[in-house]
Design a protein around this motif. Structure first.
Motif, PDB file in Angstrom:
ATOM      1  N   ALA A  47       0.858  -1.250  -0.013  1.00 27.86           N
ATOM      2  CA  ALA A  47       0.013  -0.165  -0.087  1.00 27.86           C
ATOM      3  C   ALA A  47       0.918   1.297  -0.058  1.00 27.86           C
ATOM      4  N   PRO A  48       0.415   2.215  -0.904  1.00 30.80           N
ATOM      5  CA  PRO A  48       1.359   3.378  -0.953  1.00 30.80           C
ATOM      6  C   PRO A  48       1.044   4.393   0.224  1.00 30.80           C
ATOM      7  N   ALA A  62      -8.731  12.394  -9.292  1.00 26.17           N
ATOM      8  CA  ALA A  62      -9.000  11.260 -10.203  1.00 26.17           C
ATOM      9  C   ALA A  62      -7.601  10.468 -10.352  1.00 26.17           C
ATOM     10  N   PRO A  63      -7.587   9.433 -10.797  1.00 22.47           N
ATOM     11  CA  PRO A  63      -6.324   8.495 -10.653  1.00 22.47           C
ATOM     12  C   PRO A  63      -5.398   9.147 -11.619  1.00 22.47           C
ATOM     13  N   GLY A  64      -4.192   9.064 -10.956  1.00 22.62           N
ATOM     14  CA  GLY A  64      -3.058   9.655 -11.576  1.00 22.62           C
ATOM     15  C   GLY A  64      -1.699   9.107 -11.002  1.00 22.62           C
ATOM     16  N   THR A  65      -0.468   9.826 -11.248  1.00 25.02           N
ATOM     17  CA  THR A  65       0.693   9.277 -10.785  1.00 25.02           C
ATOM     18  C   THR A  65       0.852   9.308  -9.281  1.00 25.02           C
ATOM     19  N   HIS A  67      -1.841   9.157  -6.899  1.00 22.29           N
ATOM     20  CA  HIS A  67      -2.780   8.323  -6.377  1.00 22.29           C
ATOM     21  C   HIS A  67      -3.353   7.408  -7.569  1.00 22.29           C
ATOM     22  N   TRP A  68      -2.951   6.135  -7.800  1.00 24.99           N
ATOM     23  CA  TRP A  68      -3.050   5.397  -8.978  1.00 24.99           C
ATOM     24  C   TRP A  68      -4.652   5.163  -9.453  1.00 24.99           C
ATOM     25  N   LEU A  69      -5.265   4.965  -8.150  1.00 24.03           N
ATOM     26  CA  LEU A  69      -6.655   4.722  -8.421  1.00 24.03           C
ATOM     27  C   LEU A  69      -7.531   5.872  -7.704  1.00 24.03           C
ATOM     28  N   GLY A  70      -6.823   6.979  -7.612  1.00 17.12           N
ATOM     29  CA  GLY A  70      -7.651   8.298  -7.259  1.00 17.12           C
ATOM     30  C   GLY A  70      -7.835   8.255  -5.628  1.00 17.12           C
ATOM     31  N   THR A  71      -8.662   9.114  -5.237  1.00 22.11           N
ATOM     32  CA  THR A  71      -8.910   9.379  -3.691  1.00 22.11           C
ATOM     33  C   THR A  71     -10.467   9.561  -3.507  1.00 22.11           C
TER      34      THR A  71
END
Length: 286
Positions: A47-48, A62-65, A67-71
């Motif tokens: 878990a990051p 939104a998903p990005g670098t 937060h790979w699956l967003g918040t």
């Protein structure tokens, strides 16, 4: 006109691709199960972010670098919560399945082997349990006994017992008519020995198929009860609870719901692939 002939070597090799496909599905399903089991055991290393760490300034990213699956609505990392949510499912589903398989196998084995009035009475109760809505029974159990992991195990395990017992009984009815059972009875085999040493080993394929099939049911049941507020407490990273907490944001932030939903789907499909392959092997053996 002469008929076309096919070389023997070609006909012998033709079924090979068909045999490889079930094997591939079995390995694929097993791989999914092993992967999720490892995630459930080791998720703190993957878990990051901490799954409960809130960052209001980062809500609904939104998903990005970063937060790979967003918040989600509290700025919690969706990927971290999805990984952490696998542990409650992996803890509950196999234990509930074990309860269902042990109890269901015992009921189906005894009723199928002995028949008579015992079979009639027990199976009528089992049929009534199958017809009775499981979700209503779950609500009653939780209302009477309260929220706990033990109650969740009992609710799910008890709900699956009738399904297992009916399948095991059907397999036992077939086996008890075979010569080896009659030979065991003629030599005075005790009843318990007849069940455990003669019948049970010969229906192990059915028991194994039921165990894998009910594991998928248990995963889905655990997520459903948590979604309804009958399982894990609100705010838990468990997949069903996460879907319930974020369903109101589905249109604005669909990733908060899709991530745990896909996690449930992949695990259930993985179990189904294993169960279907084992069922096909059992049917061919019969």
């Amino acid at each position: 006109m002469t008929a076309l002939t096919v070389p023997a070597e070609a006909t012998a090799e033709a079924p090979a691709p068909r045999r490889r496909r079930p094997q591939l599905l079995l390995w694929l399903g097993t791989g999914v199960l092993v992967a999720w089991t490892l995630v459930a055991l080791l998720w703190p290393h993957f878990a990051p972010y901490p799954p409960d760490a809130q960052a209001p300034q980062d809500r609904f990213l939104a998903p990005g670098t970063a937060h790979w699956l967003g918040t989600d609505q509290f700025g919690r990392d969706v990927l971290s919560r999805m990984l952490a949510g696998s542990r409650p499912v992996i803890e509950v589903a196999p234990a509930a399945t074990a309860i269902a398989v042990l109890a269901g196998t015992a009921i189906g084995l005894v009723t199928g082997a002995y028949g008579g009035w015992l079979d009639e009475v027990v199976m009528r109760i089992v049929d009534a349990a199958v017809v009775f809505p499981a979700i209503i029974a779950a609500v009653l159990f939780v209302a009477l006994l309260g929220h706990s992991v033990v109650v969740l195990l009992l609710v799910i395990g008890t709900a699956l017992v009738p399904l297992v017992s009916r399948s095991v009984r059907a397999a036992t009815l077939v086996e008890r008519e075979k010569p080896y059972v009659e030979a065991a009875r003629l030599r005075g085999e005790p009843g318990l020995s007849l069940l455990l040493r003669e019948l049970l080993p010969n229906i192990r394929g059915t028991v194994l198929v039921e165990a894998t099939s009910r594991l998928g049911d248990a995963v889905f049941a655990a997520a459903t009860l948590s979604f309804l507020g009958l399982g894990q407490p609100p705010g838990s990273p468990e997949w069903g609870s996460t879907i319930a907490d974020n369903r109101v944001w589905l249109q604005n932030a669909p990733w908060t719901v899709l991530a745990p939903a896909l996690a449930i789907a992949t695990l259930v499909v993985g179990v189904a692939l294993v169960a279907d392959t084992l069922r096909n092997r059992r049917d061919r053996a019969w």
